[in-house]
Design a protein around this motif. Structure first.
Motif, PDB file in Angstrom:
ATOM      1  N   THR A   1       0.806  -1.232   0.000  1.00  0.00           N
ATOM      2  CA  THR A   1       0.000   0.000   0.000  1.00  0.00           C
ATOM      3  C   THR A   1       0.831   1.271   0.000  1.00  0.00           C
ATOM      4  O   THR A   1       0.270   2.363  -0.120  1.00  0.00           O
TER       5      THR A   1
ATOM      6  N   LYS B   1      -1.367  -3.299   6.143  1.00  0.00           N
ATOM      7  CA  LYS B   1      -2.497  -2.550   5.592  1.00  0.00           C
ATOM      8  C   LYS B   1      -2.980  -3.191   4.295  1.00  0.00           C
ATOM      9  O   LYS B   1      -4.183  -3.211   4.003  1.00  0.00           O
TER      10      LYS B   1
ATOM     11  N   THR C   1      -5.107  -6.175   5.199  1.00  0.00           N
ATOM     12  CA  THR C   1      -6.433  -5.727   5.635  1.00  0.00           C
ATOM     13  C   THR C   1      -7.280  -5.299   4.452  1.00  0.00           C
ATOM     14  O   THR C   1      -8.478  -5.630   4.369  1.00  0.00           O
ATOM     15  N   GLU C   2      -6.679  -4.588   3.506  1.00  0.00           N
ATOM     16  CA  GLU C   2      -7.406  -4.125   2.319  1.00  0.00           C
ATOM     17  C   GLU C   2      -7.988  -5.286   1.522  1.00  0.00           C
ATOM     18  O   GLU C   2      -9.083  -5.175   0.946  1.00  0.00           O
TER      19      GLU C   2
ATOM     20  N   GLY D   1       4.465  -2.253   8.797  1.00  0.00           N
ATOM     21  CA  GLY D   1       3.558  -1.331   9.477  1.00  0.00           C
ATOM     22  C   GLY D   1       3.884  -1.230  10.946  1.00  0.00           C
ATOM     23  O   GLY D   1       5.044  -1.237  11.360  1.00  0.00           O
TER      24      GLY D   1
ATOM     25  N   ASP E   1      -1.612  -1.288  13.042  1.00  0.00           N
ATOM     26  CA  ASP E   1      -2.020  -1.940  11.792  1.00  0.00           C
ATOM     27  C   ASP E   1      -2.434  -3.388  12.053  1.00  0.00           C
ATOM     28  O   ASP E   1      -3.403  -3.888  11.457  1.00  0.00           O
TER      29      ASP E   1
ATOM     30  N   THR F   1      -5.849  -3.403  13.734  1.00  0.00           N
ATOM     31  CA  THR F   1      -6.896  -3.125  12.743  1.00  0.00           C
ATOM     32  C   THR F   1      -7.167  -4.360  11.893  1.00  0.00           C
ATOM     33  O   THR F   1      -8.318  -4.686  11.584  1.00  0.00           O
TER      34      THR F   1
END
Length: 536
Positions: free
Chosen positions: A22, A31, A34-35, A76, A80, A83
């Motif tokens: 990312t 991240k 997660t995306e 990260g 992160d 999350t």
């Protein structure tokens, strides 16, 4: 279903470096994971397994940990990770993370202190030994990555043990402080909401304190451990450097910790001279690992007779233990290439291999890109990153070919990064991208989705016992049974049609998974790379 989620569950392995970038640095990050979790959830798997993202100098790409409680900045930060866990749980996914307990990085604070002297507080936290009188290493133990498993340290005038790179010193699990420190590190991640651990080299924690030489593999026995025939490690029987009986006591401590966190699980990776025996031992009863996997179906050996032999041995030898099956992971050539040399329809072959994986008795570990039918990527020597491949090139090309970035789109960066990827992206992978396959209802991705969705609704495939049929030629046949359902599975891994008498009277042929096997006059008829599922 009546079993805990992990028993018969499907775990999707994510190699974070290569999943989604990312920030444009060419390396995947948390991240990015997660995306892409909605995509993973769309496969209807039960959990994700994250390969290491801990603080590390990355000489072995995270399997050399320098801080067990830190997130490496390239991936990260802790926020992160939190999350990621929250989003995974929102989507109904459990989160399993790698734990590399047997060894650390040589820049870990523990080792930096241990190597300073023979009498500091952590002097005995690693495996140190005096040289032989002639100055050579204390015994003949070898590193999996080549050469002696012992490296000289001038500060202590002793050798230290490393089963892998010299920069990965082995911890001394005979020291109770080491065991407790690693249990505390695992508790840290459990308190963060982690649902389980994949235990790297779970049978490597202890060594024989007598430091006896390993015996050679007898001349009339095959060398079958890792990179057979190329790696001198395969020339020894690993009697004293791994799989010691004391390991069972530590597994009991691990399980006691996990039992304090309901609905969590332990899955162990076992590389051993006798992997099935070790799996049975390590998963027996309620006080050790929940499940384990070996390299039986991750080897180069393949074909109906080999698969039948593996299933037979597991049926007879595993007892009450529970396997976790895998055909691909981040350490071996992708199965479509490893088993599929000469296959004329790689997409159909990839699908029937998934049918094999999803119908065995046990849990399932699926490697990222396996649902796309990805072959092994071509990585030239000058682009290699893996020290294992660099050491044994060209006969063994290492692990980079299965670690290249996930192809999300057909574009040059494959939708993985806007920068230069850490490993080159094979053009053949971009042709099999997620975006391209999403648009084709008959793609491998959509067929695998359909198969997983159907499998998750079949009690016999998730929970059932397995009965193997031996006399079906090149067709692989077994029945999965629970009290409420009996399902015949017949698989053709070959490129020719197979016709064989059905071992049982068959009722309704199930068409939902999209395969073309059929019943004709009491025979099973399986076109090339096809399967049949039938209710009894």
């Amino acid at each position: 279903m009546t079993q805990p989620w992990w028993k018969g569950g499907i775990i999707y392995q994510i190699y974070p470096r290569s999943f989604m970038d990312t920030n444009g640095d060419g390396i995947g990050d948390l991240k990015g994971v997660t995306e892409k979790l909605p995509y993973v959830a769309s496969l209807e798997v039960d959990a994700i397994w994250l390969s290491p993202f801990f603080t590390s100098p990355m000489k072995d790409f995270g399997y050399d940990v320098s801080d067990y409680r830190g997130v490496d900045p390239m991936f990260g930060d802790m926020a992160d990770y939190q999350t990621l866990v929250k989003e995974a749980h929102r989507l109904g996914l459990k989160v399993i993370i790698d734990q590399v307990l047997s060894h650390t990085s040589d820049v870990h604070a523990w080792f930096e202190e241990s190597r300073q002297s023979r009498d500091n507080p952590k002097a005995d936290w690693f495996v140190w030994a005096d040289p032989k009188p002639d100055g050579t290493p204390p015994n003949n133990w070898l590193s999996i990555f080549g050469g002696s498993a012992w490296t000289w340290d001038s500060r202590r005038a002793q050798y230290y043990l490393h089963n892998f790179l010299a920069s990965q010193p082995d911890l001394n699990f005979h020291n109770p402080d080491v065991r407790q420190a690693q249990l505390d590190n695992m508790r840290f991640w459990l308190d963060m909401g982690t649902d389980g651990f994949r235990l790297d080299t779970v049978n490597f924690y202890y060594h024989s304190q007598g430091l006896e030489d390993n015996p050679p593999v007898p001349a009339d026995q095959p060398k079958t451990f890792v990179a057979s025939g190329v790696n001198p490690y395969t020339y020894q029987r690993h009697v004293y450097d791994l799989s010691q009986p004391e390991n069972l006591d530590f597994l009991a401590d691990l399980r006691q910790l996990m039992d304090q966190y309901p609905d969590t699980t332990l899955v162990g990776e076992i590389g051993d001279d006798k992997p099935l025996e070790r799996m049975a031992e390590y998963t027996r009863g309620d006080g050790r690992l929940h499940m384990a996997y070996s390299f039986d179906l991750l080897s180069d050996r393949h074909g109906p007779d080999w698969v039948r032999d593996v299933v037979r041995r597991f049926q007879c030898g595993l007892g009450e233990g529970w396997p976790c099956w895998a055909l691909s992971n981040h350490d071996v050539v992708r199965v479509v290439s490893r088993w599929g040399e000469g296959v004329d329809d790689p997409a159909a072959y990839a699908r029937v291999l998934m049918a094999l994986l999803l119908t065995l008795r046990g849990s399932v570990s699926m490697y990222q890109g396996e649902e796309l039918g990805l072959p092994e990527a071509r990585v030239p020597f000058e682009a290699l990153q893996d020290p294992y491949g660099i050491e044994f090139w060209p006969e063994f090309k290492g692990r980079d070919g299965c670690r290249t970035p996930m192809p999300w789109t057909p574009q040059p960066g494959a939708g993985f990064t806007t920068g230069d990827p850490w490993l080159p992206i094979d053009p053949a992978h971009r042709e099999l991208s997620v975006q391209g396959q999403e648009q084709d209802p008959d793609s491998t991705l959509n067929r695998v989705r359909e198969l997983i969705r159907w499998r998750q609704q079949q009690p016999a495939l998730v929970e059932g016992d397995l009965e193997l049929f031996e006399d079906t030629g090149d067709a692989l046949c077994w029945v999965r049974r629970t009290d409420e359902q009996s399902l015949l599975v017949a698989l053709n891994l070959t490129g020719r049609e197979i016709r064989t008498p059905s071992p049982l009277a068959v009722g309704k042929v199930v068409r939902e998974p999209g395969f073309e096997g059929r019943i004709e006059g009491g025979d099973l008829v399986l076109p090339p790379y096809q399967a049949l599922f039938a209710e009894l």
